[in-house]
Design a protein around this motif. Structure first.
Motif, PDB file in Angstrom:
ATOM      1  N   ASP A  70       0.833  -1.195   0.000  1.00  0.00           N
ATOM      2  CA  ASP A  70       0.000   0.000   0.000  1.00  0.00           C
ATOM      3  C   ASP A  70       0.873   1.252   0.000  1.00  0.00           C
ATOM      4  O   ASP A  70       2.100   1.181  -0.093  1.00  0.00           O
ATOM      5  CB  ASP A  70      -0.970  -0.014   1.182  1.00  0.00           C
ATOM      6  N   LYS A  71       0.239   2.393   0.130  1.00  0.00           N
ATOM      7  CA  LYS A  71       0.929   3.685   0.061  1.00  0.00           C
ATOM      8  C   LYS A  71       2.009   3.818   1.140  1.00  0.00           C
ATOM      9  O   LYS A  71       3.024   4.490   0.930  1.00  0.00           O
ATOM     10  CB  LYS A  71      -0.106   4.798   0.214  1.00  0.00           C
ATOM     11  N   ASN A  72       1.802   3.150   2.267  1.00  0.00           N
ATOM     12  CA  ASN A  72       2.747   3.226   3.375  1.00  0.00           C
ATOM     13  C   ASN A  72       3.710   2.037   3.429  1.00  0.00           C
ATOM     14  O   ASN A  72       4.424   1.864   4.412  1.00  0.00           O
ATOM     15  CB  ASN A  72       1.987   3.339   4.702  1.00  0.00           C
ATOM     16  N   GLY A  73       3.681   1.193   2.378  1.00  0.00           N
ATOM     17  CA  GLY A  73       4.585   0.058   2.335  1.00  0.00           C
ATOM     18  C   GLY A  73       4.092  -1.166   3.067  1.00  0.00           C
ATOM     19  O   GLY A  73       4.850  -2.124   3.258  1.00  0.00           O
ATOM     20  N   LEU A  74       2.824  -1.179   3.477  1.00  0.00           N
ATOM     21  CA  LEU A  74       2.253  -2.322   4.180  1.00  0.00           C
ATOM     22  C   LEU A  74       1.816  -3.379   3.163  1.00  0.00           C
ATOM     23  O   LEU A  74       1.207  -3.068   2.144  1.00  0.00           O
ATOM     24  CB  LEU A  74       1.055  -1.883   5.016  1.00  0.00           C
ATOM     25  N   THR A  75       2.097  -4.653   3.452  1.00  0.00           N
ATOM     26  CA  THR A  75       1.761  -5.740   2.541  1.00  0.00           C
ATOM     27  C   THR A  75       0.291  -6.129   2.677  1.00  0.00           C
ATOM     28  O   THR A  75      -0.204  -6.345   3.790  1.00  0.00           O
ATOM     29  CB  THR A  75       2.640  -6.974   2.804  1.00  0.00           C
ATOM     30  N   ILE A  76      -0.382  -6.239   1.545  1.00  0.00           N
ATOM     31  CA  ILE A  76      -1.789  -6.627   1.500  1.00  0.00           C
ATOM     32  C   ILE A  76      -1.915  -7.812   0.550  1.00  0.00           C
ATOM     33  O   ILE A  76      -1.322  -7.825  -0.529  1.00  0.00           O
ATOM     34  CB  ILE A  76      -2.677  -5.470   0.997  1.00  0.00           C
ATOM     35  N   ASN A  77      -2.706  -8.818   0.942  1.00  0.00           N
ATOM     36  CA  ASN A  77      -2.986  -9.962   0.073  1.00  0.00           C
ATOM     37  C   ASN A  77      -4.362  -9.781  -0.559  1.00  0.00           C
ATOM     38  O   ASN A  77      -5.357  -9.580   0.152  1.00  0.00           O
ATOM     39  CB  ASN A  77      -2.945 -11.272   0.858  1.00  0.00           C
ATOM     40  N   VAL A  78      -4.407  -9.852  -1.883  1.00  0.00           N
ATOM     41  CA  VAL A  78      -5.645  -9.586  -2.614  1.00  0.00           C
ATOM     42  C   VAL A  78      -6.003 -10.785  -3.482  1.00  0.00           C
ATOM     43  O   VAL A  78      -5.142 -11.341  -4.169  1.00  0.00           O
ATOM     44  CB  VAL A  78      -5.500  -8.333  -3.502  1.00  0.00           C
ATOM     45  N   GLU A  79      -7.269 -11.181  -3.433  1.00  0.00           N
ATOM     46  CA  GLU A  79      -7.777 -12.228  -4.317  1.00  0.00           C
ATOM     47  C   GLU A  79      -8.573 -11.566  -5.443  1.00  0.00           C
ATOM     48  O   GLU A  79      -9.506 -10.795  -5.182  1.00  0.00           O
ATOM     49  CB  GLU A  79      -8.666 -13.204  -3.546  1.00  0.00           C
ATOM     50  N   VAL A  80      -8.183 -11.875  -6.673  1.00  0.00           N
ATOM     51  CA  VAL A  80      -8.778 -11.230  -7.847  1.00  0.00           C
ATOM     52  C   VAL A  80      -9.205 -12.293  -8.857  1.00  0.00           C
ATOM     53  O   VAL A  80      -8.499 -13.287  -9.052  1.00  0.00           O
ATOM     54  CB  VAL A  80      -7.784 -10.254  -8.510  1.00  0.00           C
ATOM     55  N   THR A  81     -10.343 -12.067  -9.488  1.00  0.00           N
ATOM     56  CA  THR A  81     -10.808 -12.927 -10.583  1.00  0.00           C
ATOM     57  C   THR A  81     -11.014 -12.066 -11.819  1.00  0.00           C
ATOM     58  O   THR A  81     -11.625 -10.994 -11.730  1.00  0.00           O
ATOM     59  CB  THR A  81     -12.129 -13.630 -10.215  1.00  0.00           C
ATOM     60  N   VAL A  82     -10.507 -12.519 -12.957  1.00  0.00           N
ATOM     61  CA  VAL A  82     -10.660 -11.776 -14.208  1.00  0.00           C
ATOM     62  C   VAL A  82     -11.197 -12.715 -15.286  1.00  0.00           C
ATOM     63  O   VAL A  82     -10.784 -13.878 -15.378  1.00  0.00           O
ATOM     64  CB  VAL A  82      -9.318 -11.147 -14.659  1.00  0.00           C
ATOM     65  N   ARG A  83     -12.156 -12.213 -16.062  1.00  0.00           N
ATOM     66  CA  ARG A  83     -12.736 -12.980 -17.176  1.00  0.00           C
ATOM     67  C   ARG A  83     -12.481 -12.222 -18.471  1.00  0.00           C
ATOM     68  O   ARG A  83     -12.646 -10.992 -18.525  1.00  0.00           O
ATOM     69  CB  ARG A  83     -14.233 -13.210 -16.967  1.00  0.00           C
ATOM     70  N   PHE A  84     -12.147 -12.957 -19.539  1.00  0.00           N
ATOM     71  CA  PHE A  84     -11.751 -12.307 -20.788  1.00  0.00           C
ATOM     72  C   PHE A  84     -11.833 -13.292 -21.949  1.00  0.00           C
ATOM     73  O   PHE A  84     -12.001 -14.511 -21.748  1.00  0.00           O
ATOM     74  CB  PHE A  84     -10.304 -11.805 -20.665  1.00  0.00           C
ATOM     75  N   TYR A  85     -11.696 -12.771 -23.159  1.00  0.00           N
ATOM     76  CA  TYR A  85     -11.576 -13.610 -24.358  1.00  0.00           C
ATOM     77  C   TYR A  85     -10.855 -12.818 -25.438  1.00  0.00           C
ATOM     78  O   TYR A  85     -10.919 -11.584 -25.452  1.00  0.00           O
ATOM     79  CB  TYR A  85     -12.950 -14.081 -24.849  1.00  0.00           C
ATOM     80  N   PRO A  86     -10.159 -13.499 -26.337  1.00  0.00           N
ATOM     81  CA  PRO A  86      -9.480 -12.780 -27.426  1.00  0.00           C
ATOM     82  C   PRO A  86     -10.494 -12.324 -28.474  1.00  0.00           C
ATOM     83  O   PRO A  86     -11.471 -13.018 -28.746  1.00  0.00           O
ATOM     84  CB  PRO A  86      -8.525 -13.837 -27.998  1.00  0.00           C
ATOM     85  N   VAL A  87     -10.264 -11.161 -29.046  1.00  0.00           N
ATOM     86  CA  VAL A  87     -11.151 -10.656 -30.105  1.00  0.00           C
ATOM     87  C   VAL A  87     -11.019 -11.580 -31.319  1.00  0.00           C
ATOM     88  O   VAL A  87      -9.922 -11.804 -31.833  1.00  0.00           O
ATOM     89  CB  VAL A  87     -10.786  -9.209 -30.483  1.00  0.00           C
ATOM     90  N   PHE A  88     -12.131 -12.138 -31.784  1.00  0.00           N
ATOM     91  CA  PHE A  88     -12.127 -13.185 -32.811  1.00  0.00           C
ATOM     92  C   PHE A  88     -11.341 -12.793 -34.052  1.00  0.00           C
ATOM     93  O   PHE A  88     -10.530 -13.571 -34.572  1.00  0.00           O
ATOM     94  CB  PHE A  88     -13.562 -13.530 -33.221  1.00  0.00           C
ATOM     95  N   THR A  89     -11.609 -11.588 -34.532  1.00  0.00           N
ATOM     96  CA  THR A  89     -11.043 -11.184 -35.824  1.00  0.00           C
ATOM     97  C   THR A  89      -9.587 -10.729 -35.731  1.00  0.00           C
ATOM     98  O   THR A  89      -8.974 -10.428 -36.753  1.00  0.00           O
ATOM     99  CB  THR A  89     -11.882 -10.044 -36.417  1.00  0.00           C
ATOM    100  N   LYS A  90      -9.040 -10.671 -34.516  1.00  0.00           N
ATOM    101  CA  LYS A  90      -7.674 -10.167 -34.335  1.00  0.00           C
ATOM    102  C   LYS A  90      -6.713 -11.235 -33.819  1.00  0.00           C
ATOM    103  O   LYS A  90      -5.650 -10.916 -33.275  1.00  0.00           O
ATOM    104  CB  LYS A  90      -7.690  -8.984 -33.361  1.00  0.00           C
ATOM    105  N   ILE A  91      -7.079 -12.495 -34.025  1.00  0.00           N
ATOM    106  CA  ILE A  91      -6.221 -13.586 -33.558  1.00  0.00           C
ATOM    107  C   ILE A  91      -4.836 -13.509 -34.190  1.00  0.00           C
ATOM    108  O   ILE A  91      -3.816 -13.790 -33.547  1.00  0.00           O
ATOM    109  CB  ILE A  91      -6.877 -14.945 -33.873  1.00  0.00           C
ATOM    110  N   GLY A  92      -4.788 -13.116 -35.447  1.00  0.00           N
ATOM    111  CA  GLY A  92      -3.498 -13.024 -36.141  1.00  0.00           C
ATOM    112  C   GLY A  92      -2.554 -12.036 -35.481  1.00  0.00           C
ATOM    113  O   GLY A  92      -1.347 -12.289 -35.352  1.00  0.00           O
TER     114      GLY A  92
END
Length: 282
Positions: free
Chosen positions: A95-117
């Motif tokens: 954090d801003k004061n250098g304190l350690t924080i443990n964070v659990e994060v979930t992210v959902r995504f997919y590649p843009v079909f037409t831009k696979i190349g």
């Protein structure tokens, strides 16, 4: 005769070999793209990587010397948490004061079909490890590093989450990855700090409740003062209007109303200190 027979056998063998080669060539040229997949063709003897023409699901025939790279374009989920068999683990943030924080994060995504190349050209099939995961980690650490643990844990959690979403989405979108969601599942801080924050929030809520009671009592006080002032003003107006003439007139009117009654009565005129009639019933 023997030479002819030998020649025939040789021709038959050659035809069989050629047939096998042709079949192998045909089978090697047939590519099946499954539902939820897209393909990119690389032509080493031609135009190279074909970024503009992406193969959709179905059967495709390509030259055997060309290569095809198949991508899963369905939505994927990555979770940074403590669950067993999770290769990513939680995110350690300062954090801003250098304190350690443990964070659990979930992210959902997919590649843009037409831009696979374009994704294949820049990152290859390991784009999740090379792009998505590092960017999520970087955004979470950079944004949370601008706040204190107390702000992240309670006061400005939603603000922090929205900033992380905007920054991550912006970077991924530039690289043809569509992020559908980013959720901060939990935030863990040292127990002593967490307890101090919770105690502070409890006291703030108690103070707010007390202020509410005081405001309510103050409003009730104002209401009673206004009511009393109204009653006093009313009495003043009534007292000021009650002159002798008014009282005499009201008395006469009341006497006339009573005189209309069917009951027997005696009315004595002018025998009162104020000159009002006196009515006696028989």
């Amino acid at each position: 005769m023997k030479e002819k027979k030998i020649m025939k056998k040789v021709v038959v063998i050659l035809l069989i070999v050629v047939g096998i080669i042709v079949l192998l060539w045909l089978f090697s040229s047939v590519v099946v793209i499954q539902p939820g997949e897209r393909g990119v063709v690389f032509r080493p003897m031609g135009s190279g990587l074909d970024k503009e023409h992406v193969l959709t699901e179905g059967v495709h025939i390509i030259a055997p010397w060309n290569q095809i790279y198949i991508y899963d374009v369905r939505e994927q989920t990555i979770a940074f948490n403590k669950q067993d068999n999770n290769e990513y683990g939680t995110l350690d943030v300062l954090d801003k004061n250098g304190l350690t924080i443990n964070v659990e994060v979930t992210v959902r995504f997919y590649p843009v079909f037409t831009k696979i190349g374009y994704i294949h050209e820049q990152f290859g099939k390991n784009y999740v490890q090379k792009l998505v995961i590092p960017e999520v980690r970087s955004s979470v650490r950079r944004i949370m590093g601008q706040y204190t643990a107390e702000e992240i844990y309670s006061l400005k959690r939603q603000e922090v989450e929205q900033k992380i979403i905007r920054e991550t989405d912006s970077v991924l979108e530039k690289n043809y990855i569509k992020m559908t969601a980013l959720l901060i599942r939990s935030i863990e801080i040292p127990d002593e700090l967490r307890k101090a924050i919770e105690d502070k929030l409890t006291k703030q809520q108690e103070a707010l409740a007390y202020d509410y009671v005081l405001q309510k009592e103050e409003k009730e006080k104002q209401r009673k003062v206004i009511q009393a002032e109204g009653i006093a003003q009313y009495n003043q107006i009534i007292n000021a209007s009650m002159t002798d003439k008014v009282l005499t007139y009201e008395g006469i009117q009341a006497t006339l109303e009573l005189a209309k009654s069917q009951n027997a009565k005696i009315v004595i005129i002018g025998n009162n200190e104020n000159g009002l009639p006196i009515m006696l019933s028989q």
